[in-house]
Design an enzyme around this catalytic site. Structure first.
Site, short mmCIF file in Angstrom:
data_model
loop_
_atom_site.label_atom_id
_atom_site.label_comp_id
_atom_site.label_asym_id
_atom_site.label_seq_id
_atom_site.Cartn_x
_atom_site.Cartn_y
_atom_site.Cartn_z
N ARG A 315 45.38 25.91 41.90
CA ARG A 315 44.00 25.19 41.45
C ARG A 315 44.06 24.75 40.12
O ARG A 315 44.69 25.22 39.29
CB ARG A 315 43.14 26.78 41.27
CG ARG A 315 42.87 27.49 42.53
CD ARG A 315 41.79 28.60 42.31
NE ARG A 315 41.62 29.43 43.43
CZ ARG A 315 40.73 29.29 44.50
NH1 ARG A 315 39.87 28.20 44.40
NH2 ARG A 315 40.56 29.98 45.38
N GLU A 317 42.40 23.55 36.82
CA GLU A 317 41.32 23.87 35.77
C GLU A 317 41.27 22.95 34.68
O GLU A 317 42.29 22.86 34.11
CB GLU A 317 41.35 25.27 35.41
CG GLU A 317 41.40 26.31 36.60
CD GLU A 317 39.87 26.39 36.98
OE1 GLU A 317 39.22 25.98 36.59
OE2 GLU A 317 39.90 26.91 38.29
N ARG A 323 41.35 34.23 33.46
CA ARG A 323 40.72 34.33 34.90
C ARG A 323 41.68 33.71 35.85
O ARG A 323 41.78 33.93 37.04
CB ARG A 323 39.45 34.11 35.06
CG ARG A 323 38.49 35.24 34.31
CD ARG A 323 36.99 35.32 34.79
NE ARG A 323 37.05 35.52 36.07
CZ ARG A 323 36.16 35.31 36.96
NH1 ARG A 323 35.18 34.26 36.74
NH2 ARG A 323 36.05 35.69 38.45
N HIS A 324 42.12 32.33 35.52
CA HIS A 324 42.57 31.52 36.55
C HIS A 324 44.03 31.13 36.06
O HIS A 324 44.21 30.85 35.04
CB HIS A 324 41.88 30.24 36.75
CG HIS A 324 40.67 30.74 37.34
ND1 HIS A 324 39.32 30.74 36.60
CD2 HIS A 324 40.19 31.07 38.51
CE1 HIS A 324 38.45 31.26 37.35
NE2 HIS A 324 38.77 31.45 38.61
N GLU A 465 36.73 40.33 39.01
CA GLU A 465 36.88 39.95 40.55
C GLU A 465 38.60 39.94 41.24
O GLU A 465 39.22 39.00 40.37
CB GLU A 465 36.26 38.75 41.02
CG GLU A 465 36.56 38.32 42.37
CD GLU A 465 36.18 36.83 42.81
OE1 GLU A 465 37.02 36.15 43.46
OE2 GLU A 465 35.32 36.07 41.87
N SER A 468 38.01 37.70 47.14
CA SER A 468 36.71 37.12 47.71
C SER A 468 37.07 37.27 49.35
O SER A 468 38.09 36.87 49.71
CB SER A 468 36.62 35.58 47.13
OG SER A 468 35.62 35.15 47.83
N ARG A 516 46.35 39.03 39.52
CA ARG A 516 45.26 39.73 38.81
C ARG A 516 45.08 41.39 39.33
O ARG A 516 44.63 42.14 38.61
CB ARG A 516 43.76 39.06 39.66
CG ARG A 516 43.70 37.49 38.93
CD ARG A 516 42.27 37.05 39.48
NE ARG A 516 41.07 37.74 39.12
CZ ARG A 516 40.40 37.79 38.04
NH1 ARG A 516 41.25 37.19 37.00
NH2 ARG A 516 39.45 38.36 37.68
#
Length: 542
Positions: A315, A317, A323-324, A465, A468, A516
């Site tokens: 991903r 960003e 978080r990522h 989280e 998902s 995570r």
């Protein structure tokens, strides 16, 4: 004009240009560097000469020293090594061969030296004592001069001291008879393992006592990651991470899943949006897979039934938060279903099994992590709590938090909801389902009773989280309509959509972030701590 007058005139009357001045400074700096190197080489040569003289004078010289490269090229097969972790009182008076790193070295006069040897997070104290016809003074001197973190092989006899050993994990000592340095570390390391292993609690206590200890910041750690990994906490973190992946695989195999491997280079974005690594592939537009989502579904259309994958996902960003990661490890699942609750059932059983196993089998690793990064054990229920999105929104509203009932939750509201759930239900692990359709990917199935919501869910640990998941759209025309509505170029995913035209069963799945899970289970504050070699917009090395 004499040369001396010429030099004076040159220095007094002429003005160097900035380039000349810079060139002179560079030349002086280089000359000083060369002189320093020359002196170091001379000192090294003198030390080697002195050592060779002492070795020649030592009848026990064969019992210690540097192992030549020739002997390290698999010249001699060696067996019967004992792991440091296996050194216990049961081996009292036994002769053992031990291999590891010289973690700490302390000389006590000319006749004794202590050496703490570390292997895979376990440590043992080794004692080198000068004894006639056994250990020479020269050997004690050699050991005392070793550089920390050097690799050593040791032969000796296991003994059991009368007092507890505070500086090692193993409560026995090795009385050294032979010691060989297999590989030397440099004399001054970029960071000291002792400093990198220190907790903030210890640093603060020292400050209150008027002592200032070295604090190793996160960037320094990552710049010297190979050394940072050697701390007890990091040894624990990555062994726990290994267990998470192993439990994930074993549980799903026991449930009839098969492991697959999907391509990481695809023609179009798998989820849409701007968080995509785009690149040119021989004149064709391409991107790195944000998830294995599309190919997992295609595998279901290929009648594989239940599949999972452990692998990298990407991903991009604009700004990096904890978080990522731009690159991280996905634990992904897809399965045929009759109802999307079946997917949540798998999540429930999988993670309760995982948490139980980690607490039972990784107690030493969790303890090592907790010493440097104190945390409370995760609270979870035997049957995982499930709340609808609407119930979660109502809990937030009752607590005075204003949120959009059809929007996504941001980090702050997720953490607040996690706090409210813990207070009301006594758990830090729960499932929130029936999310608004507008905030989910194009392949998410709407709810049968209200198309504003979807058959989807997120899973949380400590208010953040980790998962998902959802039932997927398996009807090709509706899938095309959903993709176009979200601005996805359907031509880039035509083979994916076509796979549903050949007959596709109802199915669903989920994706988990491995880093995570470990970060939140261990109560850590930064995902870089659970990524072995993090990759983000500011870091491409080491």
């Amino acid at each position: 004009m004499s040369s001396e007058e010429s030099q004076t005139l040159s220095s007094d009357s002429a003005v160097d240009s900035p380039q000349q001045e810079q060139s002179k400074k560079a030349a002086k700096k280089e000359a000083a560097k060369l002189e320093k190197l020359r002196r170091r080489q001379e000192a090294s040569a003198l030390a080697s000469a002195a050592q060779s003289i002492s070795v020649e004078d030592d009848p026990l010289a064969a019992n210690y020293g540097d192992v030549p490269l020739l002997d390290l090229q698999s010249k001699v097969e060696v067996s019967d090594w004992t792991d440091v972790s296996a050194l216990t009182e049961a081996l009292r008076d036994r002769y053992v061969l031990v291999h590891g790193r010289a973690q700490a070295i302390r000389a006590v006069g000319k006749n004794m030296a202590f050496l703490v040897v570390r292997e895979k997070g376990f440590t043992v104290q080794c004692v080198v004592t000068a004894q006639p016809d056994v250990v020479s003074r020269q050997m004690v001197k050699y050991v005392a001069a070793l550089n920390r973190e050097s690799i050593v092989d040791i032969e000796g006899i296991v003994s059991v001291p009368t007092v507890p050993i505070k500086g090692a994990t193993q409560q026995v000592e090795v009385q050294v008879r032979k010691l060989y340095c297999v590989n030397k570390a440099i004399p001054t390391l970029p960071i000291n393992i002792e400093d990198a292993a220190r907790s903030e609690v210890d640093i603060e206590k020292a400050l209150q006592a008027g002592e200032q200890l070295v604090r190793v910041n996160q960037d320094t750690r990552l710049n010297n990651r190979v050394l940072d990994i050697r701390t007890p906490a990091n040894q624990g973190i990555f062994r726990i991470q290994c267990q998470v992946g192993t439990i994930f695989r074993q549980f799903l195999l026991s449930e009839g899943f098969i492991e697959i491997h999907t391509p990481k280079l695809i023609a179009g974005a798998s989820e849409g949006g701007a968080a995509v690594f785009r690149l040119d592939y021989k004149g064709q537009p391409a991107c790195l897979a944000q998830s294995p989502q599309l190919h997992k579904q295609m595998a279901i259309c290929g009648d594989l039934g239940r599949v999972f994958e452990i692998g990298p996902v990407f991903r991009a960003e604009d700004s990096f938060t904890h978080r990522h990661l731009c690159e991280f490890t996905g634990l992904d699942v897809e399965m045929e279903i009759r109802h999307y609750f079946e997917v949540m059932n798998i999540v429930d059983r999988l993670f309760v099994t995982m948490f139980d196993s980690l607490n039972r089998n990784c107690s030493k690793e969790l303890e090592a992590v907790g010493r440097q990064y104190p945390f409370e054990p995760l609270k979870y229920l035997r049957q995982t709590l499930r709340l609808t999105f609407e119930e979660g929104i109502q809990m937030l509203k009752d607590a005075g938090v204003e949120v959009d009932p059809f929007g996504d939750l941001n980090t702050e509201t997720e953490r607040k909801l996690g706090q409210l759930v813990l207070e009301k239900y006594g758990t830090e692990f729960y499932i929130l389902h029936r999310y608004p359709l507008a905030v989910r990917p194009f392949y998410t199935m709407p709810c049968y009773d209200n198309p504003a919501y979807s058959n989807s869910f997120d899973v949380f640990i400590r208010g953040e989280e980790i998962i998902s998941g959802a039932q997927r759209v398996h009807e090709p025309e509706f899938l095309t309509e959903r993709a176009q509505a979200l601005g996805i170029d359907v031509s880039t995913i035509s083979t994916y959509i076509d796979s549903f035209r050949y007959g596709a069963p109802p199915h669903g799945g989920f994706g988990v972030g491995l880093e995570r899970v470990v970060m939140l289970f261990c109560g850590l504050n930064n995902i870089r701590k659970t990524s072995l070699f993090p990759r983000d917009p500011l870091r491409l090395a080491p």
